[in-house]
Design a protein around this motif. Structure first.
Motif, PDB file in Angstrom:
ATOM      1  N   UNK A  16       0.781  -1.234   0.000  1.00 34.13           N
ATOM      2  CA  UNK A  16       0.000   0.000   0.000  1.00 34.13           C
ATOM      3  C   UNK A  16       0.804   1.271   0.000  1.00 34.13           C
ATOM      4  N   UNK A  17       2.080   1.219  -0.355  1.00 31.12           N
ATOM      5  CA  UNK A  17       2.884   2.449  -0.379  1.00 31.12           C
ATOM      6  C   UNK A  17       2.352   3.447  -1.403  1.00 31.12           C
ATOM      7  N   UNK A  18       1.633   2.957  -2.407  1.00 33.73           N
ATOM      8  CA  UNK A  18       1.069   3.862  -3.411  1.00 33.73           C
ATOM      9  C   UNK A  18       0.006   4.769  -2.800  1.00 33.73           C
ATOM     10  N   UNK A  19      -0.487   4.436  -1.615  1.00 32.86           N
ATOM     11  CA  UNK A  19      -1.471   5.267  -0.934  1.00 32.86           C
ATOM     12  C   UNK A  19      -0.835   6.417  -0.151  1.00 32.86           C
ATOM     13  N   UNK A  20       0.478   6.384   0.022  1.00 37.82           N
ATOM     14  CA  UNK A  20       1.171   7.450   0.735  1.00 37.82           C
ATOM     15  C   UNK A  20       1.313   8.655  -0.181  1.00 37.82           C
ATOM     16  N   UNK A  21       0.837   9.779   0.260  1.00 31.56           N
ATOM     17  CA  UNK A  21       0.724  10.966  -0.585  1.00 31.56           C
ATOM     18  C   UNK A  21       2.038  11.405  -1.196  1.00 31.56           C
ATOM     19  N   UNK A  22       3.059  11.578  -0.418  1.00 28.96           N
ATOM     20  CA  UNK A  22       4.337  12.046  -0.956  1.00 28.96           C
ATOM     21  C   UNK A  22       4.993  11.035  -1.873  1.00 28.96           C
ATOM     22  N   UNK A  23       4.772   9.764  -1.589  1.00 31.07           N
ATOM     23  CA  UNK A  23       5.402   8.712  -2.384  1.00 31.07           C
ATOM     24  C   UNK A  23       4.731   8.575  -3.741  1.00 31.07           C
ATOM     25  N   UNK A  24       3.417   8.639  -3.788  1.00 32.20           N
ATOM     26  CA  UNK A  24       2.740   8.420  -5.061  1.00 32.20           C
ATOM     27  C   UNK A  24       2.804   9.612  -6.003  1.00 32.20           C
ATOM     28  N   UNK A  25       3.240  10.762  -5.513  1.00 30.55           N
ATOM     29  CA  UNK A  25       3.386  11.917  -6.399  1.00 30.55           C
ATOM     30  C   UNK A  25       4.765  11.971  -7.058  1.00 30.55           C
ATOM     31  N   UNK A  26       5.673  11.103  -6.626  1.00 31.74           N
ATOM     32  CA  UNK A  26       7.007  11.048  -7.231  1.00 31.74           C
ATOM     33  C   UNK A  26       6.943  10.363  -8.590  1.00 31.74           C
ATOM     34  N   UNK A  27       7.916  10.665  -9.405  1.00 31.68           N
ATOM     35  CA  UNK A  27       8.013   9.957 -10.677  1.00 31.68           C
ATOM     36  C   UNK A  27       8.451   8.516 -10.415  1.00 31.68           C
ATOM     37  N   UNK A  28       8.251   7.657 -11.394  1.00 29.90           N
ATOM     38  CA  UNK A  28       8.621   6.248 -11.246  1.00 29.90           C
ATOM     39  C   UNK A  28      10.109   6.101 -10.956  1.00 29.90           C
ATOM     40  N   UNK A  29      10.918   6.935 -11.586  1.00 25.27           N
ATOM     41  CA  UNK A  29      12.368   6.881 -11.383  1.00 25.27           C
ATOM     42  C   UNK A  29      12.727   7.224  -9.936  1.00 25.27           C
ATOM     43  N   UNK A  30      12.063   8.232  -9.382  1.00 25.82           N
ATOM     44  CA  UNK A  30      12.312   8.611  -7.983  1.00 25.82           C
ATOM     45  C   UNK A  30      11.821   7.532  -7.015  1.00 25.82           C
ATOM     46  N   UNK A  31      10.686   6.920  -7.316  1.00 26.54           N
ATOM     47  CA  UNK A  31      10.146   5.882  -6.450  1.00 26.54           C
ATOM     48  C   UNK A  31      11.071   4.674  -6.369  1.00 26.54           C
ATOM     49  N   UNK A  32      11.768   4.380  -7.430  1.00 28.62           N
ATOM     50  CA  UNK A  32      12.681   3.233  -7.455  1.00 28.62           C
ATOM     51  C   UNK A  32      13.877   3.420  -6.536  1.00 28.62           C
ATOM     52  N   UNK A  33      14.162   4.644  -6.136  1.00 28.84           N
ATOM     53  CA  UNK A  33      15.288   4.931  -5.248  1.00 28.84           C
ATOM     54  C   UNK A  33      14.966   4.616  -3.791  1.00 28.84           C
ATOM     55  N   UNK A  34      13.704   4.376  -3.479  1.00 27.12           N
ATOM     56  CA  UNK A  34      13.277   4.162  -2.098  1.00 27.12           C
ATOM     57  C   UNK A  34      12.916   2.709  -1.851  1.00 27.12           C
ATOM     58  N   UNK A  35      13.130   2.272  -0.616  1.00 27.27           N
ATOM     59  CA  UNK A  35      12.720   0.944  -0.182  1.00 27.27           C
ATOM     60  C   UNK A  35      11.234   1.034   0.190  1.00 27.27           C
TER      61      UNK A  35
END
Length: 95
Positions: A16-35
């Motif tokens: 459910x990380x896609x439900x986190x507001x700050x996380x889901x507004x990042x680009x796919x490339x930025x999201x890949x940098x996070x665990x």
């Protein structure tokens, strides 16, 4: 309080990380940098803390105990400040 509890259960399983507001507004490339799993588990624990705070506030209102309401609101504010500082310092969730 029930929606917070359901959200906490989903997040604490690492989903459910896609439900986190700050996380889901990042680009796919930025999201890949996070665990994503670690971030979701941490936010699940935070949501359990918010559920506890809301429980204290609700009990304070139902039982007409003013100090219980004050403690619940104070813990809510302290938890929010802790989460903001903890998540925004130290790159804790970057891979």
């Amino acid at each position: 309080m029930l929606p917070f509890l359901i959200f906490a259960i989903v997040l604490s399983q690492g989903k459910g990380a896609f439900l986190l507001t700050g996380f889901n507004t990042m680009s796919q490339k930025e999201q890949e940098q996070y665990d994503e799993k670690a971030l979701a588990k941490f936010m699940g624990k935070v949501m359990y803390g918010y559920c506890f705070c809301l429980l204290l506030c609700a009990l304070g209102e139902l039982l007409f105990i003013q100090w219980l309401l004050v403690i619940g609101l104070s813990l809510f504010v302290v938890l929010t400040i802790f989460v903001l500082v903890y998540t925004n310092t130290g790159n804790r969730f970057k891979e």
